[in-house]
Design a protein around this motif. Structure first.
Motif, PDB file in Angstrom:
ATOM      1  N   LEU A  57      47.614  35.134  32.847  1.00  0.00           N
ATOM      2  CA  LEU A  57      46.540  35.121  31.852  1.00  0.00           C
ATOM      3  C   LEU A  57      47.132  35.400  30.468  1.00  0.00           C
ATOM      4  CD1 LEU A  57      43.739  37.195  33.643  1.00  0.00           C
ATOM      5  CD2 LEU A  57      43.810  34.718  33.320  1.00  0.00           C
ATOM      6  N   PRO A  58      46.870  34.559  29.483  1.00  0.00           N
ATOM      7  CA  PRO A  58      47.428  34.770  28.137  1.00  0.00           C
ATOM      8  C   PRO A  58      46.638  35.814  27.347  1.00  0.00           C
ATOM      9  CG  PRO A  58      46.148  32.746  28.161  1.00  0.00           C
ATOM     10  CD  PRO A  58      46.146  33.261  29.583  1.00  0.00           C
ATOM     11  N   LEU A  59      46.680  37.037  27.828  1.00  0.00           N
ATOM     12  CA  LEU A  59      45.973  38.142  27.180  1.00  0.00           C
ATOM     13  C   LEU A  59      46.647  38.515  25.867  1.00  0.00           C
ATOM     14  CD1 LEU A  59      45.742  40.237  30.435  1.00  0.00           C
ATOM     15  CD2 LEU A  59      43.740  39.325  29.259  1.00  0.00           C
ATOM     16  N   VAL A  60      45.890  39.074  24.933  1.00  0.00           N
ATOM     17  CA  VAL A  60      46.435  39.584  23.678  1.00  0.00           C
ATOM     18  C   VAL A  60      45.787  40.939  23.385  1.00  0.00           C
ATOM     19  CG1 VAL A  60      46.849  37.283  22.741  1.00  0.00           C
ATOM     20  CG2 VAL A  60      44.690  38.450  22.230  1.00  0.00           C
ATOM     21  N   THR A  61      46.476  41.762  22.614  1.00  0.00           N
ATOM     22  CA  THR A  61      45.906  43.016  22.148  1.00  0.00           C
ATOM     23  C   THR A  61      45.538  42.883  20.678  1.00  0.00           C
ATOM     24  OG1 THR A  61      48.077  43.936  21.590  1.00  0.00           O
ATOM     25  CG2 THR A  61      47.236  44.357  23.806  1.00  0.00           C
ATOM     26  N   VAL A  62      44.492  43.588  20.267  1.00  0.00           N
ATOM     27  CA  VAL A  62      44.054  43.608  18.863  1.00  0.00           C
ATOM     28  C   VAL A  62      43.808  45.067  18.489  1.00  0.00           C
ATOM     29  CG1 VAL A  62      42.430  42.738  17.167  1.00  0.00           C
ATOM     30  CG2 VAL A  62      42.919  41.376  19.214  1.00  0.00           C
ATOM     31  N   ASP A  63      44.640  45.594  17.593  1.00  0.00           N
ATOM     32  CA  ASP A  63      44.595  47.008  17.237  1.00  0.00           C
ATOM     33  C   ASP A  63      44.963  47.163  15.763  1.00  0.00           C
ATOM     34  OD1 ASP A  63      44.418  48.732  19.921  1.00  0.00           O
ATOM     35  OD2 ASP A  63      45.689  46.990  20.337  1.00  0.00           O
ATOM     36  N   ALA A  73      43.706  44.725  26.491  1.00  0.00           N
ATOM     37  CA  ALA A  73      44.140  43.358  26.193  1.00  0.00           C
ATOM     38  C   ALA A  73      43.036  42.418  26.654  1.00  0.00           C
ATOM     39  CB  ALA A  73      45.447  43.030  26.903  1.00  0.00           C
ATOM     40  N   LEU A  74      42.788  41.357  25.900  1.00  0.00           N
ATOM     41  CA  LEU A  74      41.650  40.506  26.232  1.00  0.00           C
ATOM     42  C   LEU A  74      41.975  39.025  26.145  1.00  0.00           C
ATOM     43  CD1 LEU A  74      39.024  40.381  23.337  1.00  0.00           C
ATOM     44  CD2 LEU A  74      41.303  41.335  23.012  1.00  0.00           C
ATOM     45  N   LEU A  75      41.131  38.269  26.805  1.00  0.00           N
ATOM     46  CA  LEU A  75      41.164  36.811  26.802  1.00  0.00           C
ATOM     47  C   LEU A  75      39.733  36.332  26.960  1.00  0.00           C
ATOM     48  CD1 LEU A  75      42.441  33.924  27.147  1.00  0.00           C
ATOM     49  CD2 LEU A  75      42.630  34.468  29.590  1.00  0.00           C
ATOM     50  N   LEU A  76      39.296  35.457  26.047  1.00  0.00           N
ATOM     51  CA  LEU A  76      37.960  34.873  26.143  1.00  0.00           C
ATOM     52  C   LEU A  76      38.091  33.374  26.329  1.00  0.00           C
ATOM     53  CD1 LEU A  76      37.615  37.430  23.978  1.00  0.00           C
ATOM     54  CD2 LEU A  76      35.261  36.595  24.030  1.00  0.00           C
ATOM     55  N   GLY A 137      54.725  41.197  26.160  1.00  0.00           N
ATOM     56  CA  GLY A 137      55.875  40.725  26.909  1.00  0.00           C
ATOM     57  C   GLY A 137      56.265  41.598  28.078  1.00  0.00           C
ATOM     58  N   GLN A 138      55.522  42.668  28.342  1.00  0.00           N
ATOM     59  CA  GLN A 138      55.859  43.598  29.414  1.00  0.00           C
ATOM     60  C   GLN A 138      54.830  43.514  30.541  1.00  0.00           C
ATOM     61  OE1 GLN A 138      58.748  45.408  29.114  1.00  0.00           O
ATOM     62  NE2 GLN A 138      58.978  44.272  27.192  1.00  0.00           N
ATOM     63  N   VAL A 139      55.303  43.462  31.775  1.00  0.00           N
ATOM     64  CA  VAL A 139      54.397  43.498  32.923  1.00  0.00           C
ATOM     65  C   VAL A 139      53.910  44.942  33.083  1.00  0.00           C
ATOM     66  CG1 VAL A 139      54.166  43.186  35.408  1.00  0.00           C
ATOM     67  CG2 VAL A 139      55.519  41.566  34.060  1.00  0.00           C
ATOM     68  N   ARG A 140      52.609  45.097  33.111  1.00  0.00           N
ATOM     69  CA  ARG A 140      52.022  46.431  33.153  1.00  0.00           C
ATOM     70  C   ARG A 140      50.912  46.496  34.211  1.00  0.00           C
ATOM     71  NH1 ARG A 140      55.955  47.958  30.766  1.00  0.00           N
ATOM     72  NH2 ARG A 140      56.013  48.925  28.692  1.00  0.00           N
ATOM     73  N   PRO A 141      50.774  47.666  34.866  1.00  0.00           N
ATOM     74  CA  PRO A 141      49.603  47.857  35.721  1.00  0.00           C
ATOM     75  C   PRO A 141      48.359  48.003  34.859  1.00  0.00           C
ATOM     76  CG  PRO A 141      50.842  49.907  35.543  1.00  0.00           C
ATOM     77  CD  PRO A 141      51.646  48.852  34.821  1.00  0.00           C
ATOM     78  N   ALA A 142      47.284  47.400  35.303  1.00  0.00           N
ATOM     79  CA  ALA A 142      46.049  47.443  34.519  1.00  0.00           C
ATOM     80  C   ALA A 142      44.851  47.408  35.447  1.00  0.00           C
ATOM     81  CB  ALA A 142      45.989  46.263  33.545  1.00  0.00           C
ATOM     82  N   VAL A 143      43.723  47.807  34.913  1.00  0.00           N
ATOM     83  CA  VAL A 143      42.430  47.593  35.571  1.00  0.00           C
ATOM     84  C   VAL A 143      41.816  46.400  34.868  1.00  0.00           C
ATOM     85  CG1 VAL A 143      40.173  48.556  36.067  1.00  0.00           C
ATOM     86  CG2 VAL A 143      42.204  50.027  36.151  1.00  0.00           C
ATOM     87  N   LEU A 144      41.613  45.330  35.599  1.00  0.00           N
ATOM     88  CA  LEU A 144      41.175  44.066  35.011  1.00  0.00           C
ATOM     89  C   LEU A 144      39.693  43.841  35.281  1.00  0.00           C
ATOM     90  CD1 LEU A 144      41.959  41.478  33.510  1.00  0.00           C
ATOM     91  CD2 LEU A 144      42.553  40.461  35.723  1.00  0.00           C
ATOM     92  N   ARG A 166      50.358  40.802  31.678  1.00  0.00           N
ATOM     93  CA  ARG A 166      51.403  40.722  30.653  1.00  0.00           C
ATOM     94  C   ARG A 166      50.755  40.223  29.363  1.00  0.00           C
ATOM     95  NH1 ARG A 166      54.392  37.056  32.664  1.00  0.00           N
ATOM     96  NH2 ARG A 166      56.121  38.225  33.600  1.00  0.00           N
ATOM     97  N   SER A 167      50.672  41.082  28.376  1.00  0.00           N
ATOM     98  CA  SER A 167      50.144  40.666  27.082  1.00  0.00           C
ATOM     99  C   SER A 167      51.115  39.681  26.437  1.00  0.00           C
ATOM    100  CB  SER A 167      49.956  41.883  26.175  1.00  0.00           C
ATOM    101  OG  SER A 167      49.659  41.480  24.855  1.00  0.00           O
ATOM    102  N   THR A 168      50.570  38.643  25.836  1.00  0.00           N
ATOM    103  CA  THR A 168      51.421  37.625  25.211  1.00  0.00           C
ATOM    104  C   THR A 168      51.626  37.858  23.723  1.00  0.00           C
ATOM    105  OG1 THR A 168      49.524  36.171  24.778  1.00  0.00           O
ATOM    106  CG2 THR A 168      50.674  35.910  26.895  1.00  0.00           C
ATOM    107  N   ALA A 169      50.796  38.719  23.099  1.00  0.00           N
ATOM    108  CA  ALA A 169      50.941  38.946  21.658  1.00  0.00           C
ATOM    109  C   ALA A 169      50.232  40.236  21.271  1.00  0.00           C
ATOM    110  CB  ALA A 169      50.355  37.784  20.856  1.00  0.00           C
ATOM    111  N   GLN A 170      50.829  40.956  20.316  1.00  0.00           N
ATOM    112  CA  GLN A 170      50.200  42.134  19.738  1.00  0.00           C
ATOM    113  C   GLN A 170      49.677  41.761  18.361  1.00  0.00           C
ATOM    114  OE1 GLN A 170      52.612  45.673  19.611  1.00  0.00           O
ATOM    115  NE2 GLN A 170      51.084  46.861  18.496  1.00  0.00           N
ATOM    116  N   LEU A 171      48.365  41.648  18.239  1.00  0.00           N
ATOM    117  CA  LEU A 171      47.718  41.236  16.998  1.00  0.00           C
ATOM    118  C   LEU A 171      47.088  42.454  16.325  1.00  0.00           C
ATOM    119  CD1 LEU A 171      45.882  38.060  18.395  1.00  0.00           C
ATOM    120  CD2 LEU A 171      48.227  38.243  17.523  1.00  0.00           C
ATOM    121  N   ASP A 172      46.827  42.331  15.022  1.00  0.00           N
ATOM    122  CA  ASP A 172      46.139  43.395  14.305  1.00  0.00           C
ATOM    123  C   ASP A 172      44.873  42.826  13.667  1.00  0.00           C
ATOM    124  OD1 ASP A 172      46.652  42.663  11.354  1.00  0.00           O
ATOM    125  OD2 ASP A 172      48.680  42.708  12.163  1.00  0.00           O
TER     126      ASP A 172
END
Length: 473
Positions: A57-63, A73-76, A137-144, A166-172
Motif C-alpha cells: 500500500l503506498p501509504l504516506v505520512t503528513v505531519d 500513515a494514510l492512503l485514500l 521506507g521502513q517496514v513497521r508493525p502497525a494497526v491498519l 511501509r510508508s512511501t513518503a514523509q510529507l508536511d
C-alpha cells in the motif's frame, strides 16, 4: 491555544525552560529498566505470523516539518462514487510488555509533553522516533484500519487488524497544502480534499463544535531566543484530522457494541450554557437566527472579526467537562463527546498518548472475536485518572511556556501601547488579545467592551512570575 515547535535557544541559558521543568517535576530520563526493556524490544524480531502484509500500500505520512514520532500513515482511494481509506497507526503493542517496566513508566507519564527547548517523550526515542515510528521506507508493525465509505463520506464497512506497512513518503502540511493549491496533490492523498470536506459537512450535521481561536506558536528566532507567532491552520490539516476523527468514532462504536473499552467523553452543554452564549452573541451584535444550532452559528463566523473571536472564547463554556470514561459490562451514562456530536475514542496517537494503545488493543481483540485480555481489563479502570492527570499537567506546562515567552518578548516594551481585542470581561478587568506580537493577557479597567478593539498600554512584563498585564489607555 499554544502550539510549540521543538527547538533550542543555545546562546542564552537564561532563555530555556528549565524553570518550567523543575516546577512541574518533569522527568529528564527514563528508568534504566524501562530503557533496557525498550532496547530488547527493538533488538528482537516483530512477530509476523499474525500480521497482514500491507507493505504494497503506498501509504504516506503528513505531519509538521521535522517530526520524527510518526503515528499515522494514510492512503485514500476513490472506489466508484465512494472512497476506501487505509489508515495505519503505529503499533506499540508490538513493543511494550503489559505490566512491565516500560509499561509502568509510560503509565506514569501519560503523554508526550512538548516544550520549546525539547520534548518529554512518552516512550524512549529508540521507539517513538525509531523502531515504532512510521518512518518512510521502513517496514513497521502497525494497526491498519480500512474504511469503505459511500459518496456521503460515511463508513459502510470497517476493518481493523495488525499488519506490516511501509510508508512511501514523509510529507508536511505546508507542502501538501501547496500541492493541492497547485492542482498537483500526491497520488496517495489526491482524494483527501473531497473526503475531508464531506466529513466536515457530516460533522456540522452532527452538531460538532469548532472554535476557531488563534493558535499562538512559540518558535526559535535564530538568535538564541524565542518569538511568538500565529500558526495558520491549513485546510489539509482539517481534512487530515477528519480521518483521525473517523477512526476514533469507529473505535468507540466497536467498544460500545462489545460493552468494554475507554471513551473520550464530554457531556452535552446544559441549557444555561447555551442561553449564556445567546446573550453574549446578542451583546456582541452577532445575529443568531431561529433554528440555528450553536455549532452552525460558530461555523459560519469569520474568525478575523473581533466579535467572532470574543464569541469563540465565550463558547468554551460549551466544551467544559471533558474526560475519559472506562467501562466493562455496562454502557456508561455518558457515551458521546458533545464537541464532536458522536461517541469517540482516542486510538490514533499511541506514540504520544497512553490511552490510545489500550483502546486499540480492545478493538483488535473484539474484532478478532477474541476475549479482551485480563491485563487489559485490569488496566481500564485506571486510565481515566491517569489521563486526566496527564492532560492537566500538559495544559499547565503549555500555559507556563507561553506565559514565559510572552513575558520575555515584551520585557523591553513596558509602557508601549498596542491595539487589542477584548475577549472576556470579568472581575474588574478583561482578557485581551494583542495581535502584534500575538499575546493573550490581562487588562485592568472597568466596562471593557467585549468583542471590540481598544487601545492598551503594557504595564507589567515579569518573566520570573510569567506575568503580563495591560491597562486601557
Amino acid at each position: 491555544m499554544v502550539v510549540i515547535r521543538t527547538g533550542r535557544a543555545e546562546s542564552d541559558p537564561g532563555l530555556d525552560f528549565g524553570g518550567v521543568r523543575t516546577e512541574f517535576g518533569l522527568p529528564d530520563e527514563f528508568p534504566a529498566a524501562a530503557l533496557a526493556e525498550a532496547q530488547r524490544a527493538v533488538s528482537g524480531d516483530v512477530d509476523r505470523a499474525d500480521r497482514e502484509d500491507a507493505t504494497a500500500l503506498p501509504l504516506v505520512t503528513v505531519d509538521p516539518p521535522g517530526s520524527k514520532d510518526l503515528d499515522q500513515a494514510l492512503l485514500l482511494e476513490r472506489v466508484g462514487d465512494g472512497f476506501r481509506v487505509h489508515y495505519a497507526i503505529a503499533d506499540l503493542g508490538a513493543f511494550v510488555e503489559p505490566d512491565g517496566a516500560l509499561d509502568t513508566e509510560v503509565r506514569r507519564r501519560g503523554q508526550t509533553l512538548y516544550l520549546p527547548d525539547g520534548n518529554v517523550p512518552l516512550h524512549p526515542p529508540v521507539l517513538s522516533e525509531g523502531a515504532a515510528s512510521l518512518l518512510p521506507g521502513q517496514v513497521r508493525p502497525a494497526v491498519l484500519w480500512t474504511f469503505g465509505c459511500g459518496p456521503d463520506g460515511e463508513p459502510r464497512e470497517v476493518r481493523v487488524r495488525r499488519a506490516l506497512v511501509r510508508s512511501t513518503a514523509q510529507l508536511d502540511y505546508e507542502g501538501v497544502q501547496a500541492a493541492f493549491d497547485a492542482g498537483r496533490p500526491h497520488p496517495s492523498i489526491e482524494a483527501l480534499a473531497d473526503f475531508g470536506r464531506l466529513r466536515r459537512a457530516r460533522a456540522a450535521e452532527r452538531g460538532a463544535v469548532e472554535l476557531q481561536l488563534p493558535e499562538q506558536e512559540i518558535v526559535p528566532n535564530g538568535d538564541g531566543d524565542w518569538k511568538l507567532g500565529i500558526r495558520p491552520r491549513a485546510d489539509v490539516e482539517t481534512w487530515n484530522a477528519e480521518v483521525s476523527l473517523l477512526t476514533g468514532m469507529a473505535a468507540a462504536r466497536i467498544m460500545l457494541d462489545a460493552r468494554v473499552g475507554v471513551l473520550r467523553t464530554l457531556p452535552d452543554a446544559d441549557d444555561g450554557a447555551v442561553e449564556a452564549l445567546r446573550r453574549s452573541a446578542h451583546a456582541l451584535g452577532v445575529p443568531w437566527p431561529d433554528g440555528v444550532t450553536p455549532a452552525e452559528l460558530l461555523a459560519g463566523l469569520d474568525p478575523a472579526r473581533p466579535e467572532a473571536l470574543a464569541l469563540f472564547v465565550d463558547a468554551t463554556r460549551l466544551l467544559r467537562g471533558a474526560g475519559y470514561t472506562a467501562f466493562d459490562g455496562e454502557i456508561p451514562e455518558v457515551t458521546t463527546h458533545a464537541g464532536l456530536g458522536a461517541p469517540y475514542a482516542h486510538v490514533t496517537a499511541p506514540l504520544r498518548r497512553l490511552v490510545d494503545r489500550f483502546a486499540t488493543e480492545v478493538c483488535l481483540a473484539v474484532t478478532a472475536g477474541e476475549p479482551v485480555p485480563e491485563w487489559l481489563r485490569r488496566a481500564l479502570p485506571k486510565l481515566p485518572s491517569l489521563m486526566g492527570s496527564s492532560d492537566a499537567l500538559a495544559g499547565k506546562v503549555d500555559r507556563a511556556c507561553l506565559d514565559q515567552v510572552e513575558a520575555w518578548v515584551l520585557l523591553d516594551r513596558v509602557g508601549h501601547e498596542f491595539d487589542a481585542v477584548v475577549l472576556r470581561a470579568e472581575g474588574g478587568g478583561a482578557d485581551v488579545f494583542v495581535a502584534h506580537p500575538p499575546v493573550m493577557g490581562r487588562c485592568t479597567g472597568e466596562d471593557l467592551p467585549e468583542g471590540e478593539w481598544i487601545r492598551v498600554r503594557l504595564v507589567t512584563a515579569d518573566p520570573d512570575r510569567r506575568k503580563v498585564v495591560f491597562e486601557r489607555v
